[in-house]
Design a protein around this motif. Sequence first.
Motif, PDB file in Angstrom:
ATOM      1  N   GLY B 149      59.230  59.354 151.901  1.00 22.03           N
ATOM      2  CA  GLY B 149      59.588  59.205 153.263  1.00 22.03           C
ATOM      3  C   GLY B 149      59.105  60.208 154.066  1.00 22.03           C
ATOM      4  N   PRO B 150      59.234  59.915 155.661  1.00 23.49           N
ATOM      5  CA  PRO B 150      58.965  61.005 156.358  1.00 23.49           C
ATOM      6  C   PRO B 150      59.988  62.188 156.534  1.00 23.49           C
ATOM      7  CG  PRO B 150      59.770  58.924 157.561  1.00 23.49           C
ATOM      8  CD  PRO B 150      59.637  58.901 155.880  1.00 23.49           C
ATOM      9  N   ILE B 151      59.771  63.152 155.712  1.00 23.39           N
ATOM     10  CA  ILE B 151      60.808  64.152 155.612  1.00 23.39           C
ATOM     11  C   ILE B 151      60.050  65.234 156.199  1.00 23.39           C
ATOM     12  CG2 ILE B 151      61.665  63.175 153.517  1.00 23.39           C
ATOM     13  CD1 ILE B 151      60.176  65.306 151.777  1.00 23.39           C
ATOM     14  N   SER B 152      61.139  66.411 156.538  1.00 27.12           N
ATOM     15  CA  SER B 152      60.420  67.542 157.048  1.00 27.12           C
ATOM     16  C   SER B 152      61.198  68.774 156.682  1.00 27.12           C
ATOM     17  CB  SER B 152      60.441  67.264 158.543  1.00 27.12           C
ATOM     18  OG  SER B 152      61.709  67.528 159.050  1.00 27.12           O
ATOM     19  N   VAL B 172      53.065  61.030 151.899  1.00 28.60           N
ATOM     20  CA  VAL B 172      54.308  60.678 153.035  1.00 28.60           C
ATOM     21  C   VAL B 172      54.059  59.382 153.235  1.00 28.60           C
ATOM     22  CG1 VAL B 172      55.557  61.236 154.802  1.00 28.60           C
ATOM     23  CG2 VAL B 172      54.756  62.964 153.821  1.00 28.60           C
ATOM     24  N   TYR B 173      55.050  58.580 152.920  1.00 21.38           N
ATOM     25  CA  TYR B 173      54.691  56.954 153.520  1.00 21.38           C
ATOM     26  C   TYR B 173      55.787  56.539 154.525  1.00 21.38           C
ATOM     27  CZ  TYR B 173      55.145  52.154 153.393  1.00 21.38           C
ATOM     28  OH  TYR B 173      55.230  50.873 153.401  1.00 21.38           O
ATOM     29  N   THR B 379      58.227  75.116 158.371  1.00 21.54           N
ATOM     30  CA  THR B 379      57.167  74.014 157.677  1.00 21.54           C
ATOM     31  C   THR B 379      57.145  72.713 158.725  1.00 21.54           C
ATOM     32  OG1 THR B 379      58.065  74.630 155.688  1.00 21.54           O
ATOM     33  CG2 THR B 379      56.953  72.451 155.610  1.00 21.54           C
ATOM     34  N   PRO B 380      56.011  72.383 158.986  1.00 18.01           N
ATOM     35  CA  PRO B 380      55.838  71.358 160.118  1.00 18.01           C
ATOM     36  C   PRO B 380      56.356  70.222 159.339  1.00 18.01           C
ATOM     37  CG  PRO B 380      53.967  71.781 158.936  1.00 18.01           C
ATOM     38  CD  PRO B 380      54.800  73.090 158.378  1.00 18.01           C
ATOM     39  N   PRO B 381      56.778  69.249 160.312  1.00 17.80           N
ATOM     40  CA  PRO B 381      57.230  67.824 160.001  1.00 17.80           C
ATOM     41  C   PRO B 381      55.975  67.281 159.128  1.00 17.80           C
ATOM     42  CG  PRO B 381      56.690  68.044 162.116  1.00 17.80           C
ATOM     43  CD  PRO B 381      56.690  69.276 161.700  1.00 17.80           C
ATOM     44  N   THR B 382      56.173  66.569 158.083  1.00 18.76           N
ATOM     45  CA  THR B 382      55.154  66.195 157.176  1.00 18.76           C
ATOM     46  C   THR B 382      54.545  65.097 157.844  1.00 18.76           C
ATOM     47  OG1 THR B 382      56.617  66.841 155.378  1.00 18.76           O
ATOM     48  CG2 THR B 382      54.532  65.490 155.112  1.00 18.76           C
ATOM     49  N   GLU B 383      53.310  65.085 158.272  1.00 22.45           N
ATOM     50  CA  GLU B 383      52.494  63.946 158.856  1.00 22.45           C
ATOM     51  C   GLU B 383      52.383  62.750 157.819  1.00 22.45           C
ATOM     52  OE1 GLU B 383      49.403  65.390 161.268  1.00 22.45           O
ATOM     53  OE2 GLU B 383      50.592  66.689 162.477  1.00 22.45           O
TER      54      GLU B 383
END
Lengths: 278, 733, 186, 457
Positions: B149-152, B172-173, B379-383
Amino acid sequence: MSSSANEAASRASAVSSMGQTIPTDAEVGHPEGVRWGMVVDLDRCTGCQACVVACQAENNIALNEEQRVLERRAKTWIRIERYWEGEFPNAKARFIPVLCQHCGNAPCETVCPVWATYHNNEGLNVQVYNRCIGTRFCANGCPYSVRYFNFWNPEWPEPMNNQLNPDVTVRTKGIIEKCTFCIQRINRVQVTAKTEGREIRSGEVQPACAQSCPTSALVFCDLNDPESAPAQLAEAEAGRSYTLLEHFGTDPGIIYLKKVDPHAELEEDSHAPVETHA
Amino acid sequence: MSGLGRRRFLVGSAALAGGATVVACAAPERESQVQSFVLQPELSLPGQELWFATTCAHSSCGNSVVVRTIDGRAKKVEGNPAFPVNQGKLNVRSQAGVQSLYHPDRLTVPRRRRGLRGANEFEDLEWPAGLDLLTEKMSEARSVVVITGPISGTRARIARDFATAFGGEHVVYETLESTVWRKTVQDGLGARRLPYLDIANAHSILSFGADFLSTWLSPTQYGVGYGEFRQGHGERGRLIQVEPRMSLTGANADSWVYVHPGQEGALALSIAQVIAAEGLAPPDNWFNVVSQVGGLDALNAYAPDRVSQRTGVPVERIQEIAREFASHQPGFAIAGGPALASTNGLDNGLAAMLLNHMVGSVGQPGGLLPNPDLRSSVTPPTEPTSFADLAGRGNTWLEGDPPDVAIVFEADPVYGMPDATRFADALGKIPFVVGIGTIMNETLGHADLVLPSTHAFEEWGDYVPDPAPRQHVVGLQQPVVRPTTSGRSFGDILLTLWHDLRPNLAPPWDTMRDAVRANAAEVFRGGDFEERWVELLKNGGGWNDDWAPEFRSSPNWHINLLAEPAFSDNGVEFPLHVIPFEGVALGGGDETANPWLQATPDPISTATWTTWVEMNPSTAAALNVSRGDVVRIETAHGEFEAGVYISPAAAPGVLGVPIGQGHTFGGRWREDRGSNVLASLAPLTVAGAGGLAWAATRARVRPTGDYRQLPTIEVLPNARNDVEEVIVQITNE
Amino acid sequence: MQHLTALLPRVTLKQALIVGGATTPLLAGGAGVLAILLYLMAAGGTATPAPEQPIAFDHSVHAGDAAIPCEFCHRGVGSQAAATVPSVEQCMFCHSVVKTDSPQIQLLQAHWDTNTPVNWARVHRVPDHVRFVHAPHIQAGVACETCHGDVASMEEVKQVRSLAMGDCQGCHRENSASLDCATCHK
Amino acid sequence: MQEPVVADTKTSNRELLDFVFAWPAWFFAVGGALNGLLVAAFVVVILMLMFGLQFLGYSHPVYWGFLIVNFVFWIGVSHAGIMVSAILRLTQAEWRRPVTRAAEVLTIFSLLTAVQFPLIHSGRPWRTMYWTFPYDWNRGAWPNPRSPLVWDPSAIFTYLTSTILFVYVALLPDLALARDRAPNPVSRAIYGVLAMGFRGTTRQWRIQTVAGLLLSAIILPIFVSVHSIVSWDFAVTSVPGWHNTIFAPYFVIGAVHSGVSAVVTVMIVMRYAFGLKRFITRDHIDSLARLLIVVATVWLFFFLLDFFFGLYGTEPAEVDTWQRRLVEPPWVVIAITFIICAYIIPVPMWMFRAVRRNFFWMFVTTILVNVGMWLERYMVVVPALERKSGLTFTYGDYAPSLSEFILVAASFALVILGFLTFSKLLPIMPAADIKEGQILADRIRVGRANVPAAMRE
């Protein structure tokens, strides 16, 4: 009134349409004391339900399973009522959080045969669960319909019971429950203040709903404390303030501030259906 | 600030020992016993509340929370008053986290599939056996795909680097992804990170479908701003919401404007034309940007009288909106929801962005403000991977080139991807699928090995809220209770595998805690780190207050002014529009197992526990159905059933359907309840951005003849405020 | 009255017995019901015998002979709701050297060694719907003995006061403490 | 006035007491059926005690329904006995004699039935001693005197006590009679005890008569107070449609209406069931029907007063409640049924002497009156709760569940069973009273004159 303190103290009666004939508890009982209350700014309220879940979590309210919702036996001490105005495309939804109004002149208190509900000297409408015998007379008397009856013993499947708040009784079947203004939090702060030998600070007590409200639409306060921000707010916004179902003369402890709608025509025909063009 | 602000939050590791002892043993019979713990940390006394700052979930909403624990049990989740994103406030879903923690149907031990995929037949394993199996498969694998999922933050870094180390990729879904808005921001503002919406200082907001008060991006952050926007100091802000289905934000708007699906961009351009034509904004602001899209001549094609028919908005109304928006500045326009989920969604978004440039709200207080770029060490938030990418990968897998192992964590693409993409089949092509999560979901149900993960309140982590509140913010996550199951955190599982199989490529940290700590040490350099670390954990993270970046580059317009939205059908066989929406409680459906969320009424319909379809009275009359009737909604790609909710706010011909129900996995409160609208959507994509055009599906409705009472909190249909006794009193001052 | 007494001489012994026989069960039943009601009213906090404890901790030795202040072990009493029982660790401060050969101390040692908590039998408890917070009572100068009795002389601690609602209220009334229901009821 | 019943002492003794000592087969059949209903209700009550009130049809915000309606109904019916008996006794109406006992017994059993309903209806009946027992210990928490629910038990139990006394005093001579005629020593002994040594001396007769008259006078204000107080359960609240100042007399006259009708029904049943054709005559029901015409009309007047007060108040919620009661479905059906049953059919029929003197038609009409009056209470209680205030969002609907139907049916069973049992154990017709009437009616010739054999004191 000479001081703003007194003004604040009697505001609850001032906003009541029957204020002249029905003295508030502030006037009769404890002019210097605390009257817990809440200012609800409907212009800030978005109806997002954060307060509803916060209340469920804080107060060990039973799970509202689907069957209970269908039977209309779901319990939500605070609920967001949604009212429609107009028709598409000019339909408007209006939200209002309705919780126990902690009336200064509460219809529920007089009818309880056993004093399970009574008014304490801090302006709270208190429900003593263990005293309640479940006649439900109070629920009938309450024009706001904010008293809920326990038709069942609540159940939390293991390990869900771990989340139960030990400061709040789990209500058994057969009794009425309702919003307490998170009295356990008030008590905790009072005990802390007493232990530390000081007065309660303005804004130190926060019920779960007001604490979570993202837009700060719900603000808990001591209506008799002229220093508190909400009291000042209510003062400043006197033109917007009203109490719910004023004509019942219940002297609610909750002051609503009117929703602002710049496009509302407040004349008689403002709600006439508008021509559609879709 | 609330009383909570003065409370001392604790560092998880310091106080956990007490909690550990309690949780390690069965709960005592409270009535008759009192326990004497073997070890009692200084701060922890039985019955005393302890407060830990942490983050609510794996979600991207970016809220930091404070969890009240008593005797080692989490009791209540409250907003972290110090945290700049939510400022002590909290939305529905974050608060329900504690119930997910103690969910009775949580995964407790690893499980291995026995029957067919998706048949829900599993056998329990011990952890070593589960890990052995995974190690074995991984050691044989040539390529790996990690779907999360949207992890960061650190977790995302580990996932990404892990996938790279094993010759794969990190996907990333997001159920309803933010890709289109991100692309809009990139193209329209030239910003790499999502901008900060200065709602609090705005005097007007023109929102094209963005339900920012309910589910869009960071609703709590926006909610805090909204309160100030309405009744803070200064002028009361005006909110204009343009959308085909009334969202919660629409319900709170001063002007709610119905627009035909996909025509938001045309309307925005029309508003731009009025602003330009009537000179409502200084030309200095907008002349350059308008030139880039073809100049005033191009805009004139969108004069109100020309697009009125197309958008469904009367000419005067368009002019009113333009005047109201332009004359109450500062203010800004945003786009989201169905506006961006049409095939021309990116154009719609850019058209809205054009308005921002025209009124000069870009980079100005009360407008869109830039968020700082991340420091390189964070680390950027994962797009999110766009729908098109994911569907494309699915096709590749289907065509015979699947990776050897898929690791799925807190993502449910099998549920959320339209059936037409055949994603479940694609996943089925992958020889070994590992699901990691706290509770079963559709994707985990298709896995070969299911590993229980720790809940967000039981594990270490960090995250970078996106959009940020105009500051560098890193939120920290610490365990607030000892794990109640045998679950391990996602990061720990990956690190264990990594060290076992590719020790030479593995990072220096053994556990998630070390990783988070090391990352924090990198970000928050200088001084005595031990002291700093304790401080960070107590505060729930770190942030700086004095950052004033600017938007760096000029916008890069690719706005296709003539783009008409495409739909799944020509509108003859399937005459109605389906507009799926995320409810304030259930959102995209990840948290539907939670009974509090299930029972939280939808603000508009007040419905709970089910799937309903919002219908205009005239649409319902034409179909001869009324409230509670079960109808079958058929699209070209599937069908589902829903109960009719007749809403005066629903537009004729538009069906609003909530997302989130229709699961077959996930415990007693989620399984076999309602239906999944996402499955029946057409797999159309947003041109130029690749997102799923989830508002571009057309449908027809067949009454089934069944009736099922809608579980709504309102008892009588459509209680009204314009009756004799007005409850919500209105003023126009 | 005269009229009624006039009837009396006509009652024979047999009749009296019959009357008695007929009414006794009735009266007994009524009295029984009344007794049950009275019991139910008064129940919920009667003094109980000392429960059996997992370790025979002797308060008379610690609080009596050794004169250890109550607060030394019951650390929470001055600051929070529960007085709290000490952790095994705290017991072991002394008992790692004191009387280590006593069988009871060895029980304690076993808990320490195996890292298992001691489940003491609760002696004093108020019902779930009552909130009792020790701290304000200690602040107000109420001595521990007031409610708990002379623990320093008890080998086994037992409840000496009923701690029923009336008991609490009596004390509150005497000391002009709050009589608001919400003070104690939650 | 009406002709008194003329029968010689032997005949009346036999006919009046036969049923007490006989065991007809139908008695067991009916008793069994009624007991079956009671057992069903008992099961429901036990389930409610164990699992809460979930089996009832109540929901938010309608928390009162069938059970309270039934409570009010039976309190209403209980007014008949005293009304008929006391007033007629005080006014020395000659035709009262066969009627009084049945009416009084009906009062007792309907009261006993009624008081059970608030108890089983409460959420925690086992805690109701807080309510009904004024006790304090040292908690400082007495029952709340402001609550009409506290006035209720005191009024009802006063009424119950005085009614039992009233019946008992009237019963003394009959108990003595039963003692004298008892077929076996056991029953003779029991009746002997109960008769308290009544031997029929002049002195005893005098005491008995005076006590009866005194009690009649005392009991009348109590009887008025009981239903007034029951009406205040509603009238003191702020619920629209309930808070009407006219409620007390309206409820009292409604109670008399339903109660007297119930007495007529019961008398007609008794006439056939117990073989009392000689004692219950057309004259009796004729008289009661004439009384009923007046009562019903007064009741209708009060009903309309209630209605007009509601309208004249022009309080929106109040008007809405009336609109709901009288216009909106499904209430309109109930409203029409109730007004037709309680007034429109019976009263015009009673205008005809032929109807008044016809047992069948009187039976039908009085049953109809009580059906109507039950519905009237339902209309008073429920619609108001469903639409309590302007918060239309919380409007609820009430649908009674099977449990409630069982409990209501069982309440009828309980009253009938109580009545049957009483008539099985004690003379349901006041034998002594009837005989007194006959003695008063006996005439002797003194010279040429035909004069009463006995003079009233």
